[in-house]
Design a protein around this motif. Structure first.
Motif, PDB file in Angstrom:
ATOM      1  N   GLN A  90       0.855  -1.190   0.000  1.00 59.08           N
ATOM      2  CA  GLN A  90       0.000   0.000   0.000  1.00 59.08           C
ATOM      3  C   GLN A  90       0.890   1.238   0.000  1.00 59.08           C
ATOM      4  OE1 GLN A  90      -2.490  -0.894   3.512  1.00 59.08           O
ATOM      5  NE2 GLN A  90      -4.261  -0.746   2.157  1.00 59.08           N
ATOM      6  N   ILE A  91       0.712   2.057  -1.029  1.00 59.25           N
ATOM      7  CA  ILE A  91       1.562   3.239  -1.196  1.00 59.25           C
ATOM      8  C   ILE A  91       0.654   4.462  -1.258  1.00 59.25           C
ATOM      9  CG2 ILE A  91       3.304   4.348  -2.636  1.00 59.25           C
ATOM     10  CD1 ILE A  91       3.678   1.374  -3.825  1.00 59.25           C
ATOM     11  N   TYR A  92       0.658   5.246  -0.192  1.00 58.93           N
ATOM     12  CA  TYR A  92      -0.186   6.433  -0.128  1.00 58.93           C
ATOM     13  C   TYR A  92       0.619   7.668  -0.526  1.00 58.93           C
ATOM     14  CZ  TYR A  92      -3.442   3.566   2.591  1.00 58.93           C
ATOM     15  OH  TYR A  92      -4.307   2.578   3.012  1.00 58.93           O
ATOM     16  N   LYS A 165      -5.153  16.313   8.763  1.00 62.84           N
ATOM     17  CA  LYS A 165      -6.279  15.482   9.197  1.00 62.84           C
ATOM     18  C   LYS A 165      -6.394  14.296   8.250  1.00 62.84           C
ATOM     19  CE  LYS A 165      -8.803  19.504  10.982  1.00 62.84           C
ATOM     20  NZ  LYS A 165     -10.044  20.332  10.877  1.00 62.84           N
ATOM     21  N   LEU A 166      -5.443  13.396   8.317  1.00 56.73           N
ATOM     22  CA  LEU A 166      -5.397  12.268   7.398  1.00 56.73           C
ATOM     23  C   LEU A 166      -6.539  11.285   7.663  1.00 56.73           C
ATOM     24  CD1 LEU A 166      -1.548  11.620   7.484  1.00 56.73           C
ATOM     25  CD2 LEU A 166      -2.856  12.502   5.534  1.00 56.73           C
ATOM     26  N   SER A 167      -6.987  10.657   6.599  1.00 49.49           N
ATOM     27  CA  SER A 167      -8.057   9.664   6.714  1.00 49.49           C
ATOM     28  C   SER A 167      -7.521   8.291   7.100  1.00 49.49           C
ATOM     29  CB  SER A 167      -8.821   9.566   5.385  1.00 49.49           C
ATOM     30  OG  SER A 167      -7.932   9.274   4.314  1.00 49.49           O
ATOM     31  N   LEU A 168      -6.252   8.192   7.448  1.00 48.66           N
ATOM     32  CA  LEU A 168      -5.628   6.925   7.818  1.00 48.66           C
ATOM     33  C   LEU A 168      -5.770   6.670   9.316  1.00 48.66           C
ATOM     34  CD1 LEU A 168      -2.328   7.290   5.747  1.00 48.66           C
ATOM     35  CD2 LEU A 168      -4.359   5.969   5.133  1.00 48.66           C
ATOM     36  N   ILE A 193       0.984  18.975  10.609  1.00 52.64           N
ATOM     37  CA  ILE A 193       1.210  17.837   9.694  1.00 52.64           C
ATOM     38  C   ILE A 193       2.155  16.840  10.339  1.00 52.64           C
ATOM     39  CG2 ILE A 193       2.382  17.143   7.557  1.00 52.64           C
ATOM     40  CD1 ILE A 193       1.187  19.592   6.206  1.00 52.64           C
ATOM     41  N   MET A 194       3.231  17.333  10.923  1.00 49.91           N
ATOM     42  CA  MET A 194       4.184  16.447  11.584  1.00 49.91           C
ATOM     43  C   MET A 194       3.532  15.735  12.772  1.00 49.91           C
ATOM     44  SD  MET A 194       7.108  16.409  10.042  1.00 49.91           S
ATOM     45  CE  MET A 194       8.254  15.858  11.297  1.00 49.91           C
ATOM     46  N   ALA A 195       2.670  16.438  13.487  1.00 52.69           N
ATOM     47  CA  ALA A 195       1.948  15.813  14.594  1.00 52.69           C
ATOM     48  C   ALA A 195       1.046  14.690  14.083  1.00 52.69           C
ATOM     49  CB  ALA A 195       1.130  16.864  15.348  1.00 52.69           C
ATOM     50  N   GLU A 196       0.431  14.912  12.917  1.00 52.12           N
ATOM     51  CA  GLU A 196      -0.422  13.889  12.317  1.00 52.12           C
ATOM     52  C   GLU A 196       0.404  12.698  11.836  1.00 52.12           C
ATOM     53  OE1 GLU A 196      -4.407  12.719  10.878  1.00 52.12           O
ATOM     54  OE2 GLU A 196      -3.361  13.478  12.626  1.00 52.12           O
ATOM     55  N   PHE A 197       1.573  12.954  11.288  1.00 47.29           N
ATOM     56  CA  PHE A 197       2.485  11.861  10.928  1.00 47.29           C
ATOM     57  C   PHE A 197       2.813  11.032  12.169  1.00 47.29           C
ATOM     58  CE2 PHE A 197       4.610  14.134   7.056  1.00 47.29           C
ATOM     59  CZ  PHE A 197       3.455  13.940   6.332  1.00 47.29           C
ATOM     60  N   ASN A 198       3.041  11.724  13.259  1.00 49.36           N
ATOM     61  CA  ASN A 198       3.375  11.054  14.517  1.00 49.36           C
ATOM     62  C   ASN A 198       2.223  10.158  14.971  1.00 49.36           C
ATOM     63  OD1 ASN A 198       5.144  10.497  16.601  1.00 49.36           O
ATOM     64  ND2 ASN A 198       4.624  12.310  17.787  1.00 49.36           N
ATOM     65  N   ARG A 199       0.999  10.531  14.603  1.00 52.52           N
ATOM     66  CA  ARG A 199      -0.173   9.723  14.964  1.00 52.52           C
ATOM     67  C   ARG A 199      -0.282   8.465  14.114  1.00 52.52           C
ATOM     68  NH1 ARG A 199      -5.311   8.682  13.243  1.00 52.52           N
ATOM     69  NH2 ARG A 199      -5.103  10.051  11.413  1.00 52.52           N
ATOM     70  N   VAL A 200      -0.081   8.594  12.793  1.00 51.90           N
ATOM     71  CA  VAL A 200      -0.363   7.460  11.901  1.00 51.90           C
ATOM     72  C   VAL A 200       0.819   6.503  11.744  1.00 51.90           C
ATOM     73  CG1 VAL A 200      -2.070   8.811  10.629  1.00 51.90           C
ATOM     74  CG2 VAL A 200       0.265   8.662   9.761  1.00 51.90           C
ATOM     75  N   VAL A 201       2.049   6.946  12.016  1.00 48.11           N
ATOM     76  CA  VAL A 201       3.194   6.057  11.866  1.00 48.11           C
ATOM     77  C   VAL A 201       3.178   4.996  12.963  1.00 48.11           C
ATOM     78  CG1 VAL A 201       4.817   7.375  13.314  1.00 48.11           C
ATOM     79  CG2 VAL A 201       5.682   6.020  11.375  1.00 48.11           C
TER      80      VAL A 201
END
Length: 320
Positions: A90-92, A165-168, A193-201
């Motif tokens: 899966q490549i987003y 606000k990513l849908s992931l 955005i970086m905070a959201e990356f921190n959430r989904v990773v």
């Protein structure tokens, strides 16, 4: 008038127009020639794909990320297709608008197949032969396939949405990467955005790998200025020069490190290009840059790797 000023004026005007991204593409294609897929750009992104993969293999505890996310892929999805070739499922790709097209994806695939034919692809990463065969088959049937079918075959999913606000789902992505994108995002947007990356990773064996170009991008077009030209302007002056088509936040390496620290995102490894102190001292720096270490202000490129399973610990630093 200097070329960079001409481009700044044109892009400023375009930024206020409807369909500004499409108009800018035409301007870049036919005037500045900045959107053609050159060998230099192609191999630079191929090297980024290689280095993202190496970072994941070092810290991700498995050879290939099952899921990856890239922000700011742009017109040519070189890195996403590279991850398809090594076996990512899966490549987003997340962006505020859909900048690629069926034609540009074809150009990218043709470039990758040519790279393989020249025997150079294997120098960047160990691709899976069956995946390469799929790309070749796509090219053979290209005119009969829809854009949606092509992306599906390549395991690429475009997320045209606000990256804040990513849908992931949380804790769902093995690898998050970017390629000279952060410098185009203002801090008030980049931080969430970086905070959201921190959430989904993924918190165990998840990795972030980000390349950042800290140079004045107008200098890429105009040899009459150096890569520190934009550091002479105050924030107010730069606001009048900068534009929403290709914004430049002018953050320096110490600013990015502070963002990482504030968000508690580790920097497990960092590499950087020292830049040119001689050229920097030719610029009359704006007040906001004067009281910072010149050696850090001069850094022109950097690469941050984050091992998300290890929130603390000293980072390894390399020059490039």
């Amino acid at each position: 008038m200097q070329k960079w000023k001409q481009k700044a004026i044109v892009q400023k005007i375009i930024s206020f127009l409807p369909l500004s991204q499409q108009i800018n593409y035409i301007f870049q294609k036919y005037v500045t020639k900045g959107v053609n897929l050159s060998d230099e750009y192609f191999y630079d992104r191929l090297a980024h794909a290689r280095d993202h993969l190496k970072a994941f293999q070092k810290y991700g505890n498995k050879p290939i990320p099952a899921t990856c996310l890239e922000i700011g892929t742009g017109w040519y999805p070189i890195v996403p297709i590279s991850f398809f070739l090594v076996g990512t499922d899966q490549i987003y790709s997340v962006d505020i608008s859909f900048l690629t097209s069926k034609k540009r994806i074809k150009t990218t695939l043709e470039k990758l197949v040519t790279c393989y034919d020249l025997g150079q692809l294997k120098n960047h990463f160990d691709f899976i032969p069956s995946k390469l065969e799929i790309t070749q088959d796509i090219l053979l049937k290209y005119d009969t396939l829809s854009l949606e079918e092509i992306l599906q075959k390549l395991n690429i999913i475009y997320l045209i949405e606000d990256a804040r606000k990513l849908s992931l789902a949380g804790n769902s992505v093995d690898l998050i990467n970017s390629n000279n994108t952060f410098e185009h995002i203002y801090p008030d947007i980049l931080i969430p955005i970086m905070a959201e990356f921190n959430r989904v990773v993924k918190k165990q064996n998840g990795v972030m790998s980000h390349f950042i170009d800290l140079s004045d991008h107008f200098a890429h077009l105009d040899s009459s200025i150096n890569i520190y030209n934009f550091l002479q302007f105050s924030d107010l002056e730069w606001k009048w020069i900068d534009n929403s088509i290709q914004p430049q936040n002018r953050l320096r390496i110490y600013d990015y490190k502070q963002i990482y620290s504030d968000l508690k995102i580790p920097i497990s490894e960092e590499s950087f290009r020292e830049g040119n102190l001689g050229e920097l001292t030719q610029i009359s720096l704006a007040d906001k840059f004067k009281n910072k270490p010149l050696e850090e202000t001069a850094i022109s490129h950097c690469h941050f790797i984050s091992n998300m399973a290890k929130k603390e610990g000293s980072s390894k630093t390399f020059s490039i």
